[in-house]
Scaffold this motif. Sequence first.
Motif, PDB file in Angstrom:
ATOM      1  N   UNK A   1       2.275  16.915 -36.881  1.00  0.00           N
ATOM      2  CA  UNK A   1       2.115  15.536 -37.345  1.00  0.00           C
ATOM      3  C   UNK A   1       0.724  15.291 -37.898  1.00  0.00           C
ATOM      4  N   UNK A   2      -0.310  15.733 -37.193  1.00  0.00           N
ATOM      5  CA  UNK A   2      -1.693  15.585 -37.641  1.00  0.00           C
ATOM      6  C   UNK A   2      -2.323  16.967 -37.769  1.00  0.00           C
ATOM      7  N   UNK A   3      -2.829  17.253 -38.949  1.00  0.00           N
ATOM      8  CA  UNK A   3      -3.478  18.545 -39.154  1.00  0.00           C
ATOM      9  C   UNK A   3      -4.790  18.628 -38.393  1.00  0.00           C
ATOM     10  N   UNK A   4      -5.484  17.481 -38.282  1.00  0.00           N
ATOM     11  CA  UNK A   4      -6.769  17.470 -37.581  1.00  0.00           C
ATOM     12  C   UNK A   4      -7.092  16.050 -37.164  1.00  0.00           C
ATOM     13  N   UNK A   5      -7.591  15.881 -35.938  1.00  0.00           N
ATOM     14  CA  UNK A   5      -8.113  14.607 -35.457  1.00  0.00           C
ATOM     15  C   UNK A   5      -9.463  14.878 -34.803  1.00  0.00           C
ATOM     16  N   UNK A   6     -10.196  13.825 -34.459  1.00  0.00           N
ATOM     17  CA  UNK A   6     -11.478  14.044 -33.792  1.00  0.00           C
ATOM     18  C   UNK A   6     -11.271  14.684 -32.433  1.00  0.00           C
TER      19      UNK A   6
ATOM     20  N   UNK B   1     -17.215  10.597 -41.852  1.00  0.00           N
ATOM     21  CA  UNK B   1     -16.384  11.760 -42.183  1.00  0.00           C
ATOM     22  C   UNK B   1     -17.175  13.064 -42.182  1.00  0.00           C
ATOM     23  N   UNK B   2     -18.502  12.984 -42.288  1.00  0.00           N
ATOM     24  CA  UNK B   2     -19.315  14.204 -42.379  1.00  0.00           C
ATOM     25  C   UNK B   2     -20.207  14.404 -41.149  1.00  0.00           C
ATOM     26  N   UNK B   3     -19.890  13.738 -40.064  1.00  0.00           N
ATOM     27  CA  UNK B   3     -20.647  13.963 -38.824  1.00  0.00           C
ATOM     28  C   UNK B   3     -20.343  15.352 -38.284  1.00  0.00           C
ATOM     29  N   UNK B   4     -21.342  15.939 -37.636  1.00  0.00           N
ATOM     30  CA  UNK B   4     -21.241  17.348 -37.239  1.00  0.00           C
ATOM     31  C   UNK B   4     -20.867  17.546 -35.776  1.00  0.00           C
ATOM     32  N   UNK B   5     -20.934  16.492 -34.935  1.00  0.00           N
ATOM     33  CA  UNK B   5     -20.497  16.614 -33.549  1.00  0.00           C
ATOM     34  C   UNK B   5     -20.056  15.244 -33.039  1.00  0.00           C
TER      35      UNK B   5
ATOM     36  N   UNK C   1     -10.599   9.186 -43.199  1.00  0.00           N
ATOM     37  CA  UNK C   1     -11.740   8.285 -43.113  1.00  0.00           C
ATOM     38  C   UNK C   1     -12.345   8.010 -44.489  1.00  0.00           C
ATOM     39  N   UNK C   2     -12.417   9.025 -45.333  1.00  0.00           N
ATOM     40  CA  UNK C   2     -12.971   8.848 -46.674  1.00  0.00           C
ATOM     41  C   UNK C   2     -12.092   7.907 -47.493  1.00  0.00           C
ATOM     42  N   UNK C   3     -10.788   8.105 -47.443  1.00  0.00           N
ATOM     43  CA  UNK C   3      -9.879   7.240 -48.199  1.00  0.00           C
ATOM     44  C   UNK C   3      -9.982   5.787 -47.719  1.00  0.00           C
ATOM     45  N   UNK C   4     -10.108   5.589 -46.415  1.00  0.00           N
ATOM     46  CA  UNK C   4     -10.248   4.231 -45.896  1.00  0.00           C
ATOM     47  C   UNK C   4     -11.558   3.593 -46.361  1.00  0.00           C
ATOM     48  N   UNK C   5     -12.602   4.391 -46.447  1.00  0.00           N
ATOM     49  CA  UNK C   5     -13.921   3.848 -46.800  1.00  0.00           C
ATOM     50  C   UNK C   5     -14.033   3.486 -48.267  1.00  0.00           C
ATOM     51  N   UNK C   6     -13.356   4.244 -49.141  1.00  0.00           N
ATOM     52  CA  UNK C   6     -13.469   3.964 -50.572  1.00  0.00           C
ATOM     53  C   UNK C   6     -12.485   2.879 -51.025  1.00  0.00           C
TER      54      UNK C   6
END
Length: 573
Positions: A117-122, A182-186, A253-258
């Motif tokens: 369902x989700x390829x990746x989540x936090x 979207x680009x945070x590292x941890x 997150x990127x799509x939501x932000x733009x």
Amino acid sequence: RFQACVYFASVFQAMSCGIHYLASVFMAVTPNFVCGFPGNVSSVLFHNSSASSIEDIWTLWTSTENYIVVQLENGEIWELDQCSRSKREVSLDLAYEYKGNKSVFPCSDGFLYDDTKWKSTVVTQWDLVCDREWLAKLIQPVFMLGVLIGAVIFGDIADRLGRQRVIWFTSAGQFVFGIAVAFTFDYYSFVIVRFLLAMVSSGYLVVAFVYVTEFVGIKARTWASMHVHAFFAMGIMIVALVGFLVRTWWVYQIFLSIATLPFVLCCWMLPETPFWLLSEERYDDAQKVIDTMARWNKVSTPCKVSELCSVQENDLASGRTDDDDTSSTKKHNILDLFCNWQIARRTITVWLIWFTGSLGYYVFSLSSVSLGGNEYLNLFLIGAVELPCYIIACVAMDKLGRRNTLIPFLILSALICVLIMFIPQDFNILIVLANMAGKFSIGVAFGLIYLYTAELYPTIVRSLAVGSGSMMCRVGSVVAPFCVYLRSVWIFMPLVATVYFFQLLVGIMALLSGILTIMLPETLGKPLTNTLVEATEMGRNKKSCSEKTPPAHSGAALEKIEMFGKERVSTNK
């Protein structure tokens, strides 16, 4: 024409607030998972079903109590639970049931997640499961804490530096911090950036509410202020749509932000409000804005700032002759909201409504994805139901009054919360419909209380009353995620039962709020009070409050001066 352009441009960005407030619903999803294994797998067994890879097993996974048996290429047989793994001491044949000795090991090789369902989540990105699960549950509460702090900070800054500059900064901040998430590292950088995003999102929503209200005339104020919330609801619907289309959290997150980038590119054209410019004695700048409005609206005789100021000065001078002048000029604090029994009871009731409205709003929204069925459709409907909600609220507020609208919808939301408890869990459609009805009724109360609070208190403490109510609202929004997530602590309660429990809690508080609201005075058609004495009398004599509190201004100047005074004090909300 001018006010319409400013209004729709400003509230368009309010969608981004709804987007970021509810983005974690899908971004922090915890999929099915099991412990990783040391080596290459040759066969997988789940109950009576066998497969060559774990990916083929996820469709059969039904409970967190299940485990998967895997046989490695070296012949070892492992039992994989969610937070531990066991190695069978005797590896004769591959069978699901095993009564022999086993060695238990921690999940030192990471985890295997269901990515159907989700390829990746936090959660999958940083393994926020098992002993780190509490970190995932803190994501939304920390965001709501940022909402609380941002509302206070930017509300005060808007009074000092102006609405225009705060709108510029917070709208740009939403875009910048939204992309940065979207680009945070941890995990920790993720939470910090989202905290900053929450501050600017909350700051924009608070200041934009005041900004558009200061540009809208008195007759349209109710509709304009209520429908700021409608654009927030549209943001929730966008979250559901993007969540359905994009299944990787950082792309999501990127799509939501733009989504609101067009506003960021043109927000610098929005003017400062004439009311703030007048309060800062920048009369020439205020006149320029008024002249621009007149040209857009094709008004041949625009308002003259000099005339407005002269009327205000004369009225204020005449108002200083009575004995209440000393109370109107002194500094007031939170204790003034409890100066007598009438005002204290009113304050407690209003605070409870703010808290209950916010708690119910976010409990219904955040728990919508746990009700069964299609979670994306559930969230979309929860947002869509707010659009007719605010239309009905506006009509009822103007026809029936504020109190007479608030009471039935609070009691209705309480009854719906109780009704949900008796709906069988297999009736997913009925459960979703009941939750939509609950969100509808609590949404009316939540949207109405903004304006009602400002009308219940006198000028000298109005901003303090609305600001304190807003603080209780933010407390409710911080508590709501804990209510939804507490099922991970109360492991003896099933998922749906836990959701129902807190909806019942919201119902009890809504019922109590509705009963206490009966004692509040009606404010429809009543002039704003100026002193605590007048506000107290309004509570004691609901029939003739308008006779005891005559309007301080008359004629055409009334609308201008009242609008100026009322809007200036509402920024802290």
